[in-house]
Design a protein around this motif. Structure first.
Motif, PDB file in Angstrom:
ATOM      1  N   ILE A  56      11.834  39.092  24.353  1.00  0.00           N
ATOM      2  CA  ILE A  56      12.141  38.659  22.993  1.00  0.00           C
ATOM      3  C   ILE A  56      12.051  37.133  22.966  1.00  0.00           C
ATOM      4  O   ILE A  56      12.532  36.464  23.878  1.00  0.00           O
ATOM      5  CB  ILE A  56      13.557  39.089  22.564  1.00  0.00           C
ATOM      6  CG1 ILE A  56      13.656  40.621  22.474  1.00  0.00           C
ATOM      7  CG2 ILE A  56      13.931  38.473  21.211  1.00  0.00           C
ATOM      8  CD1 ILE A  56      15.080  41.118  22.262  1.00  0.00           C
ATOM      9  N   SER A  58      11.610  33.405  20.199  1.00  0.00           N
ATOM     10  CA  SER A  58      11.675  32.876  18.832  1.00  0.00           C
ATOM     11  C   SER A  58      11.023  31.510  18.712  1.00  0.00           C
ATOM     12  O   SER A  58      10.908  30.765  19.680  1.00  0.00           O
ATOM     13  CB  SER A  58      13.138  32.795  18.363  1.00  0.00           C
ATOM     14  OG  SER A  58      13.882  31.939  19.216  1.00  0.00           O
ATOM     15  N   ALA A  74      11.868  35.722  15.260  1.00  0.00           N
ATOM     16  CA  ALA A  74      12.028  36.254  16.612  1.00  0.00           C
ATOM     17  C   ALA A  74      11.135  37.494  16.718  1.00  0.00           C
ATOM     18  O   ALA A  74      10.990  38.242  15.748  1.00  0.00           O
ATOM     19  CB  ALA A  74      13.479  36.629  16.892  1.00  0.00           C
ATOM     20  N   HIS A 142      17.955  30.566  14.898  1.00  0.00           N
ATOM     21  CA  HIS A 142      17.358  31.183  16.083  1.00  0.00           C
ATOM     22  C   HIS A 142      18.275  32.274  16.623  1.00  0.00           C
ATOM     23  O   HIS A 142      17.825  33.375  16.951  1.00  0.00           O
ATOM     24  CB  HIS A 142      17.108  30.132  17.168  1.00  0.00           C
ATOM     25  CG  HIS A 142      15.799  29.425  17.045  1.00  0.00           C
ATOM     26  ND1 HIS A 142      14.669  29.818  17.723  1.00  0.00           N
ATOM     27  CD2 HIS A 142      15.434  28.344  16.304  1.00  0.00           C
ATOM     28  CE1 HIS A 142      13.661  29.010  17.412  1.00  0.00           C
ATOM     29  NE2 HIS A 142      14.109  28.108  16.559  1.00  0.00           N
ATOM     30  N   LEU A 146      17.226  36.164  16.921  1.00  0.00           N
ATOM     31  CA  LEU A 146      17.234  36.780  18.254  1.00  0.00           C
ATOM     32  C   LEU A 146      18.202  37.946  18.299  1.00  0.00           C
ATOM     33  O   LEU A 146      17.916  38.995  18.888  1.00  0.00           O
ATOM     34  CB  LEU A 146      17.626  35.743  19.314  1.00  0.00           C
ATOM     35  CG  LEU A 146      16.608  34.645  19.609  1.00  0.00           C
ATOM     36  CD1 LEU A 146      17.249  33.558  20.465  1.00  0.00           C
ATOM     37  CD2 LEU A 146      15.370  35.200  20.312  1.00  0.00           C
ATOM     38  N   ILE A 159      14.531  36.665  27.519  1.00  0.00           N
ATOM     39  CA  ILE A 159      14.683  36.090  26.183  1.00  0.00           C
ATOM     40  C   ILE A 159      14.296  34.617  26.242  1.00  0.00           C
ATOM     41  O   ILE A 159      14.807  33.865  27.086  1.00  0.00           O
ATOM     42  CB  ILE A 159      16.128  36.238  25.675  1.00  0.00           C
ATOM     43  CG1 ILE A 159      16.517  37.734  25.649  1.00  0.00           C
ATOM     44  CG2 ILE A 159      16.279  35.629  24.282  1.00  0.00           C
ATOM     45  CD1 ILE A 159      17.949  37.991  25.275  1.00  0.00           C
ATOM     46  N   VAL A 161      13.188  30.883  24.075  1.00  0.00           N
ATOM     47  CA  VAL A 161      13.227  30.085  22.854  1.00  0.00           C
ATOM     48  C   VAL A 161      12.356  28.856  23.060  1.00  0.00           C
ATOM     49  O   VAL A 161      12.427  28.206  24.109  1.00  0.00           O
ATOM     50  CB  VAL A 161      14.674  29.644  22.516  1.00  0.00           C
ATOM     51  CG1 VAL A 161      14.677  28.591  21.411  1.00  0.00           C
ATOM     52  CG2 VAL A 161      15.509  30.851  22.088  1.00  0.00           C
ATOM     53  N   CYS A 197       5.849  36.588  23.561  1.00  0.00           N
ATOM     54  CA  CYS A 197       6.773  36.846  22.455  1.00  0.00           C
ATOM     55  C   CYS A 197       6.942  35.608  21.579  1.00  0.00           C
ATOM     56  O   CYS A 197       7.038  35.709  20.346  1.00  0.00           O
ATOM     57  CB  CYS A 197       8.123  37.330  22.981  1.00  0.00           C
ATOM     58  SG  CYS A 197       8.908  36.195  24.151  1.00  0.00           S
ATOM     59  N   VAL A 198       6.959  34.416  22.200  1.00  0.00           N
ATOM     60  CA  VAL A 198       7.080  33.172  21.431  1.00  0.00           C
ATOM     61  C   VAL A 198       5.771  32.881  20.702  1.00  0.00           C
ATOM     62  O   VAL A 198       5.773  32.403  19.564  1.00  0.00           O
ATOM     63  CB  VAL A 198       7.473  31.991  22.345  1.00  0.00           C
ATOM     64  CG1 VAL A 198       7.600  30.704  21.525  1.00  0.00           C
ATOM     65  CG2 VAL A 198       8.787  32.279  23.057  1.00  0.00           C
ATOM     66  N   ALA A 201       5.862  35.087  17.721  1.00  0.00           N
ATOM     67  CA  ALA A 201       6.824  34.546  16.756  1.00  0.00           C
ATOM     68  C   ALA A 201       6.248  33.331  16.035  1.00  0.00           C
ATOM     69  O   ALA A 201       6.413  33.165  14.825  1.00  0.00           O
ATOM     70  CB  ALA A 201       8.125  34.180  17.471  1.00  0.00           C
TER      71      ALA A 201
END
Length: 264
Positions: A56, A58, A74, A142, A146, A159, A161, A197-198, A201
């Protein structure tokens, strides 16, 4: 510091390396070392992703835009879906044309799970007046995005960011005891180049941003510009003449320097 992230590394030989990233990074770095040089971040190890498991991540868009909203997205990506994601050409949305993003984003939204939060500038201004700052607003957005994804996929261990502030500051901003925090986050600048994933996003955030611009264009029958430079100020003056200051206050980020310049 002033929108620049300063990261200090220490290796096994106790030597230090300082990296400045973000807009104005080189200017800030040269204050400390006149020989500082700008380098593009490497796409990722061997041109691949740093994580290929379920994840995951974001990213946000719109923080530097005077007239457009802040959007945080996210996204959840399964390791088994990486090839399909890559087949769409997903990478840093800044390297994709808006036309390409408009083409692939609707298809991506049919195949991948995302959580999108949009903050209109009228509400943004209210938060600033209540004592929030740009980074505290982003951190809370964020975390919420998330959290929405993590509740759907609670077994996700990876996860990420796209880093915009130091980790300690990020969690310090999450000061609402009623709001659950997503922990065990890996923060990395230019995270869209390292984690799929980022990257996803980032792409969806840009797509949502374009749709917000489309809606403003249609509502006010004007072509809204991106960014916060002189052309935006000229547009703003025309908008005020057409719709008045009260309406302008609903669409502008009033704490940016542009606001004073336009009003004066």
């Amino acid at each position: 510091y002033s929108g620049v992230i300063i990261t200090i590394y220490r290796d096994k030989k106790n030597k230090h390396k300082v990296v400045f990233s973000g807009e104005g990074a080189l200017t800030e770095a040269k204050k400390w070392n006149i020989e500082a040089e700008a380098k593009e971040a490497k796409a990722a190890l061997n041109g691949g992703w740093l994580c290929k498991d379920n994840q995951i991540g974001s990213d946000e868009v719109g923080v530097g835009d005077f007239l457009l909203p802040v959007i945080v997205v996210a996204a959840f990506v399964r390791g088994k879906d990486l090839k399909e994601l890559e087949s769409f050409g997903v990478k840093d949305s800044k390297k994709l044309t808006d036309e390409k993003i408009r083409e692939i984003a609707p298809l991506l939204l049919k195949k991948f799970f995302v959580s999108k939060l949009a903050l209109p500038n009228e509400h943004y201004n209210e938060l600033i007046e209540q004592g929030e700052n740009l980074n505290s607003i982003k951190a809370k957005m964020h975390n919420r995005a998330l959290l929405n994804m993590f509740k759907k996929f609670p077994d996700t261990k990876n996860i990420f960011v796209d880093q915009f502030v130091a980790e300690s500051k990020y969690f310090g901003y999450l000061n609402d005891p009623k709001e659950q925090k997503v922990l065990n986050i890996t923060f990395k600048t230019k995270g869209e180049s390292y984690y799929p994933c980022v990257a996803l996003a980032s792409c969806i955030a840009r797509y949502a941003f374009l749709l917000e611009k489309d809606a403003l264009d249609k509502k006010y029958k004007m072509n809204f510009p991106f960014g916060a430079y002189s052309k935006v100020n000229e547009f703003s003056k025309k908008f005020i003449k057409k719709y008045g200051l009260e309406e302008f206050n609903k669409i502008a980020k009033k704490h940016l320097a542009n606001y004073k310049e336009v009003i004066n």
